[in-house]
Scaffold this motif. Structure first.
Motif, PDB file in Angstrom:
ATOM      1  N   GLU A  25       0.829  -1.209   0.000  1.00 39.48           N
ATOM      2  CA  GLU A  25       0.000   0.000   0.000  1.00 39.48           C
ATOM      3  C   GLU A  25       0.862   1.257   0.000  1.00 39.48           C
ATOM      4  OE1 GLU A  25      -2.830  -0.216   3.211  1.00 39.48           O
ATOM      5  OE2 GLU A  25      -3.508  -2.204   2.576  1.00 39.48           O
ATOM      6  N   LEU A  26       1.922   1.241   0.791  1.00 36.03           N
ATOM      7  CA  LEU A  26       2.795   2.416   0.850  1.00 36.03           C
ATOM      8  C   LEU A  26       3.578   2.596  -0.443  1.00 36.03           C
ATOM      9  CD1 LEU A  26       3.973   2.207   4.553  1.00 36.03           C
ATOM     10  CD2 LEU A  26       2.395   3.866   3.539  1.00 36.03           C
ATOM     11  N   GLU A  27       3.959   1.506  -1.075  1.00 36.09           N
ATOM     12  CA  GLU A  27       4.624   1.622  -2.379  1.00 36.09           C
ATOM     13  C   GLU A  27       3.676   2.233  -3.399  1.00 36.09           C
ATOM     14  OE1 GLU A  27       6.846  -1.599  -4.117  1.00 36.09           O
ATOM     15  OE2 GLU A  27       7.627  -2.173  -2.154  1.00 36.09           O
ATOM     16  N   LEU A  28       2.399   1.878  -3.332  1.00 40.85           N
ATOM     17  CA  LEU A  28       1.397   2.463  -4.230  1.00 40.85           C
ATOM     18  C   LEU A  28       1.264   3.966  -3.959  1.00 40.85           C
ATOM     19  CD1 LEU A  28      -0.988   2.136  -6.296  1.00 40.85           C
ATOM     20  CD2 LEU A  28      -2.440   1.844  -4.286  1.00 40.85           C
ATOM     21  N   ASP A  29       1.155   4.327  -2.678  1.00 42.36           N
ATOM     22  CA  ASP A  29       0.930   5.726  -2.318  1.00 42.36           C
ATOM     23  C   ASP A  29       2.189   6.580  -2.390  1.00 42.36           C
ATOM     24  OD1 ASP A  29      -1.823   5.523  -1.848  1.00 42.36           O
ATOM     25  OD2 ASP A  29      -1.518   4.838   0.199  1.00 42.36           O
ATOM     26  N   GLU A  30       3.306   6.043  -1.977  1.00 46.73           N
ATOM     27  CA  GLU A  30       4.554   6.810  -1.914  1.00 46.73           C
ATOM     28  C   GLU A  30       5.418   6.635  -3.158  1.00 46.73           C
ATOM     29  OE1 GLU A  30       5.581   8.784   0.664  1.00 46.73           O
ATOM     30  OE2 GLU A  30       3.866   8.353   1.939  1.00 46.73           O
ATOM     31  N   ASP A  77      12.284  -0.826   6.656  1.00 43.59           N
ATOM     32  CA  ASP A  77      12.178  -1.530   7.940  1.00 43.59           C
ATOM     33  C   ASP A  77      12.280  -0.564   9.108  1.00 43.59           C
ATOM     34  OD1 ASP A  77      11.860  -3.954   6.656  1.00 43.59           O
ATOM     35  OD2 ASP A  77      13.899  -4.658   7.056  1.00 43.59           O
ATOM     36  N   LYS A  78      13.225   0.344   9.039  1.00 39.20           N
ATOM     37  CA  LYS A  78      13.406   1.325  10.118  1.00 39.20           C
ATOM     38  C   LYS A  78      12.207   2.272  10.187  1.00 39.20           C
ATOM     39  CE  LYS A  78      15.688   3.354  13.381  1.00 39.20           C
ATOM     40  NZ  LYS A  78      15.380   2.866  14.708  1.00 39.20           N
ATOM     41  N   ASP A  79      11.735   2.732   9.037  1.00 44.43           N
ATOM     42  CA  ASP A  79      10.583   3.638   9.018  1.00 44.43           C
ATOM     43  C   ASP A  79       9.341   2.949   9.572  1.00 44.43           C
ATOM     44  OD1 ASP A  79      12.173   5.637   7.947  1.00 44.43           O
ATOM     45  OD2 ASP A  79      11.456   5.354   5.888  1.00 44.43           O
ATOM     46  N   ILE A  80       9.133   1.682   9.224  1.00 44.85           N
ATOM     47  CA  ILE A  80       7.968   0.946   9.724  1.00 44.85           C
ATOM     48  C   ILE A  80       8.093   0.712  11.223  1.00 44.85           C
ATOM     49  CG2 ILE A  80       6.806  -1.314   9.655  1.00 44.85           C
ATOM     50  CD1 ILE A  80       5.996   0.768   7.468  1.00 44.85           C
ATOM     51  N   GLU A  81       9.296   0.473  11.691  1.00 40.90           N
ATOM     52  CA  GLU A  81       9.502   0.332  13.138  1.00 40.90           C
ATOM     53  C   GLU A  81       9.013   1.595  13.854  1.00 40.90           C
ATOM     54  OE1 GLU A  81      13.173  -0.224  16.331  1.00 40.90           O
ATOM     55  OE2 GLU A  81      13.594  -0.358  14.198  1.00 40.90           O
ATOM     56  N   THR A  82       9.384   2.747  13.331  1.00 42.89           N
ATOM     57  CA  THR A  82       8.955   4.021  13.917  1.00 42.89           C
ATOM     58  C   THR A  82       7.446   4.204  13.788  1.00 42.89           C
ATOM     59  OG1 THR A  82      11.097   5.018  13.414  1.00 42.89           O
ATOM     60  CG2 THR A  82       9.257   6.532  13.792  1.00 42.89           C
ATOM     61  N   VAL A  83       6.906   3.917  12.610  1.00 42.10           N
ATOM     62  CA  VAL A  83       5.470   4.080  12.363  1.00 42.10           C
ATOM     63  C   VAL A  83       4.661   3.230  13.339  1.00 42.10           C
ATOM     64  CG1 VAL A  83       3.637   3.448  10.717  1.00 42.10           C
ATOM     65  CG2 VAL A  83       5.572   4.826   9.964  1.00 42.10           C
ATOM     66  N   ILE A 105      -4.436   3.418   9.678  1.00 43.98           N
ATOM     67  CA  ILE A 105      -3.741   4.294  10.629  1.00 43.98           C
ATOM     68  C   ILE A 105      -2.241   4.301  10.342  1.00 43.98           C
ATOM     69  CG2 ILE A 105      -3.121   4.602  13.062  1.00 43.98           C
ATOM     70  CD1 ILE A 105      -5.978   3.383  13.669  1.00 43.98           C
ATOM     71  N   ALA A 106      -1.664   3.128  10.075  1.00 43.79           N
ATOM     72  CA  ALA A 106      -0.234   3.054   9.783  1.00 43.79           C
ATOM     73  C   ALA A 106       0.096   3.822   8.500  1.00 43.79           C
ATOM     74  CB  ALA A 106       0.215   1.602   9.683  1.00 43.79           C
ATOM     75  N   ASN A 107      -0.776   3.747   7.511  1.00 44.05           N
ATOM     76  CA  ASN A 107      -0.576   4.486   6.261  1.00 44.05           C
ATOM     77  C   ASN A 107      -0.554   5.987   6.541  1.00 44.05           C
ATOM     78  OD1 ASN A 107      -1.240   5.895   3.734  1.00 44.05           O
ATOM     79  ND2 ASN A 107      -1.549   3.847   2.882  1.00 44.05           N
ATOM     80  N   MET A 108      -1.524   6.440   7.330  1.00 39.15           N
ATOM     81  CA  MET A 108      -1.583   7.869   7.664  1.00 39.15           C
ATOM     82  C   MET A 108      -0.385   8.279   8.521  1.00 39.15           C
ATOM     83  SD  MET A 108      -5.661   8.512   8.305  1.00 39.15           S
ATOM     84  CE  MET A 108      -5.473  10.299   8.512  1.00 39.15           C
ATOM     85  N   MET A 109       0.017   7.416   9.449  1.00 43.60           N
ATOM     86  CA  MET A 109       1.167   7.728  10.311  1.00 43.60           C
ATOM     87  C   MET A 109       2.430   7.840   9.460  1.00 43.60           C
ATOM     88  SD  MET A 109       2.005   8.331  13.510  1.00 43.60           S
ATOM     89  CE  MET A 109       0.813   7.570  14.613  1.00 43.60           C
ATOM     90  N   PHE A 110       2.590   6.940   8.501  1.00 43.94           N
ATOM     91  CA  PHE A 110       3.758   6.982   7.618  1.00 43.94           C
ATOM     92  C   PHE A 110       3.808   8.304   6.871  1.00 43.94           C
ATOM     93  CE2 PHE A 110       6.336   6.169   3.914  1.00 43.94           C
ATOM     94  CZ  PHE A 110       7.301   5.270   4.338  1.00 43.94           C
ATOM     95  N   ASN A 111       2.670   8.730   6.383  1.00 41.40           N
ATOM     96  CA  ASN A 111       2.587   9.940   5.570  1.00 41.40           C
ATOM     97  C   ASN A 111       2.675  11.220   6.394  1.00 41.40           C
ATOM     98  OD1 ASN A 111       0.234  11.760   3.720  1.00 41.40           O
ATOM     99  ND2 ASN A 111       2.221  11.216   2.913  1.00 41.40           N
ATOM    100  N   LEU A 112       1.973  11.249   7.509  1.00 40.72           N
ATOM    101  CA  LEU A 112       1.868  12.477   8.306  1.00 40.72           C
ATOM    102  C   LEU A 112       2.868  12.561   9.445  1.00 40.72           C
ATOM    103  CD1 LEU A 112      -2.020  12.574   8.544  1.00 40.72           C
ATOM    104  CD2 LEU A 112      -0.568  14.118   7.201  1.00 40.72           C
ATOM    105  N   GLY A 113       3.227  11.430  10.018  1.00 39.09           N
ATOM    106  CA  GLY A 113       4.071  11.421  11.206  1.00 39.09           C
ATOM    107  C   GLY A 113       3.249  11.643  12.462  1.00 39.09           C
TER     108      GLY A 113
END
Length: 166
Positions: A25-30, A77-83, A105-113
């Motif tokens: 999903e993140l590859e699609l969006d990002e 991997d590191k970004d997902i750990e944080t997300v 929620i994880a998708n939004m967290m990845f994008n927005l922080g």
């Protein structure tokens, strides 16, 4: 990197969320770029929406630098750990939400922080109450929705599809 893999493995065992689905999903969006570029915020970025910081290898701070697949995976991997850590911080019961809600929620967290997503107070309250349509309404009533209507619109539809689930 081994620590990030362990966290993701532990999270896979603890949550219902499919990390590979989140990655797709993140590859699609990002997008996924094997070269550094300037994102819409004018920040050097690479891989799957990874914003390059002073903690990354200095050679990646310039635009146009090739990024090997191993580096893209390590950043993800590191970004997902944080997300996921931030999702658990924001939602006490994150692991008990339906998988679809976790992915959204994880998708939004990845994008927005975390700093920006925690401002979605009414959305969070609706999710806490499992009021999925109201959570979707709160996303629609945001700058996020106006700035990224395609991405946010997909997430809104998915939130609405949770209506009737526990």
């Amino acid at each position: 990197m081994a620590q990030a893999h362990k966290f993701i493995k532990d999270t896979k065992e603890k949550t219902k969320m499919n990390i590979e689905q989140l990655r797709k999903e993140l590859e699609l969006d990002e997008g996924c770029k094997h070269e550094t570029y300037l994102c819409s915020q004018n920040v050097v970025t690479g891989g799957i929406g990874h914003m390059i910081t002073e903690w990354d290898d200095e050679k990646y701070l310039e635009v146009g630098v090739e990024i090997p697949d191993e580096q893209v995976k390590a950043w993800f991997d590191k970004d997902i750990e944080t997300v996921l850590s931030d999702c658990e911080l924001l939602y006490d019961d994150f692991d008990h939400l339906p998988e679809e809600a976790q992915l959204i929620i994880a998708n939004m967290m990845f994008n927005l922080g975390y700093p920006r997503l925690k401002k979605f107070v009414k959305m969070k309250a609706a999710i806490d109450q499992r009021a999925w349509n109201e959570a979707a309404n709160q996303v629609i009533d945001s700058n996020y929705y106006r700035q990224l209507p395609n991405r946010a619109g997909r997430l809104v539809k998915r939130l609405r599809s949770l209506h009737g689930s526990i």
